[in-house]
Scaffold this active site. Structure first.
Site, PDB file in Angstrom:
ATOM      1  N   GLU A 270       6.233   8.200   3.838  1.00  0.00           N
ATOM      2  CA  GLU A 270       5.783   7.900   2.475  1.00  0.00           C
ATOM      3  C   GLU A 270       5.793   9.181   1.627  1.00  0.00           C
ATOM      4  O   GLU A 270       5.170  10.180   1.993  1.00  0.00           O
ATOM      5  CB  GLU A 270       4.372   7.308   2.493  1.00  0.00           C
ATOM      6  CG  GLU A 270       4.284   5.944   3.133  1.00  0.00           C
ATOM      7  CD  GLU A 270       4.866   4.865   2.254  1.00  0.00           C
ATOM      8  OE1 GLU A 270       4.579   4.853   1.044  1.00  0.00           O
ATOM      9  OE2 GLU A 270       5.615   4.023   2.785  1.00  0.00           O
TER      10      GLU A 270
ATOM     11  N   GLU B 265      -4.992   8.700   0.523  1.00  0.00           N
ATOM     12  CA  GLU B 265      -3.587   8.310   0.342  1.00  0.00           C
ATOM     13  C   GLU B 265      -3.172   7.304   1.415  1.00  0.00           C
ATOM     14  O   GLU B 265      -2.458   6.329   1.133  1.00  0.00           O
ATOM     15  CB  GLU B 265      -2.680   9.544   0.387  1.00  0.00           C
ATOM     16  CG  GLU B 265      -1.251   9.267   0.011  1.00  0.00           C
ATOM     17  CD  GLU B 265      -1.098   8.788  -1.419  1.00  0.00           C
ATOM     18  OE1 GLU B 265      -0.455   7.732  -1.597  1.00  0.00           O
ATOM     19  OE2 GLU B 265      -1.591   9.439  -2.351  1.00  0.00           O
TER      20      GLU B 265
ATOM     21  N   LYS C 227      -3.338  -2.666  -6.797  1.00  0.00           N
ATOM     22  CA  LYS C 227      -2.585  -1.454  -6.456  1.00  0.00           C
ATOM     23  C   LYS C 227      -2.934  -0.292  -7.397  1.00  0.00           C
ATOM     24  O   LYS C 227      -3.048   0.857  -6.962  1.00  0.00           O
ATOM     25  CB  LYS C 227      -1.088  -1.728  -6.492  1.00  0.00           C
ATOM     26  CG  LYS C 227      -0.610  -2.597  -5.356  1.00  0.00           C
ATOM     27  CD  LYS C 227       0.892  -2.813  -5.467  1.00  0.00           C
ATOM     28  CE  LYS C 227       1.453  -3.532  -4.276  1.00  0.00           C
ATOM     29  NZ  LYS C 227       2.925  -3.611  -4.317  1.00  0.00           N
TER      30      LYS C 227
END
Length: 145
Positions: free
Chosen positions: A21, A62, A87
């Site tokens: 990511e 995160e 989100k």
């Protein structure tokens, strides 16, 4: 003992996924840079521990953000305004944690490097946080949803 090692294997798989990511890698690089600076300038133990705490807090936030986004994608694979809000709020949690870490980190580093009052670092941090927040707030177009 076998279950324990199996659990470690699953955790390692999760960490490997997180390393793919982009935002997670960015947070790791910034954290490693700040911790390296702390080592180079030989911070006192308590100051270094604060930097370590902030680094891990942001990385953990995160990771939680990634989990929330993936669950939302599974439950609602097509666009939904409610999923967008979910989100966005998850991302804002990372932003708030990062902002706090910037304030703490700069207050420690500016005090140590330039021998200025810790409040100067906080003020400088506020300026940086407001600048980046404004950049994100007023960004027009581009990016993927």
């Amino acid at each position: 003992m076998r279950k324990f090692f199996k659990s470690l294997h699953h955790a390692a798989n999760g960490l490997c996924y997180l390393l793919k990511e982009r935002n997670f890698r960015i947070q790791l690089v910034f954290g490693a840079a700040v911790l390296s600076i702390g080592v180079l300038i030989e911070l006192e133990r308590q100051d270094f521990l604060w930097l370590l705490f902030c680094t891990f807090m942001v990385v953990i936030l995160e990771a939680v953000n990634t989990v929330i986004e993936k669950i939302a994608d599974i439950l609602h694979p097509y666009y939904d305004e409610r999923v967008k809000v979910l989100k966005d709020v998850a991302a804002s949690i990372v932003l708030m944690g990062s902002a706090m870490s910037v304030l703490i980190g700069l207050s420690i580093l500016i005090k140590e490097i330039f021998d200025l009052h810790f409040a100067v670092g906080i003020l400088f941090g506020i300026i940086i946080v407001v600048f980046f927040f404004s950049f994100g707030l007023f960004r027009v177009g581009g990016g993927k949803e």
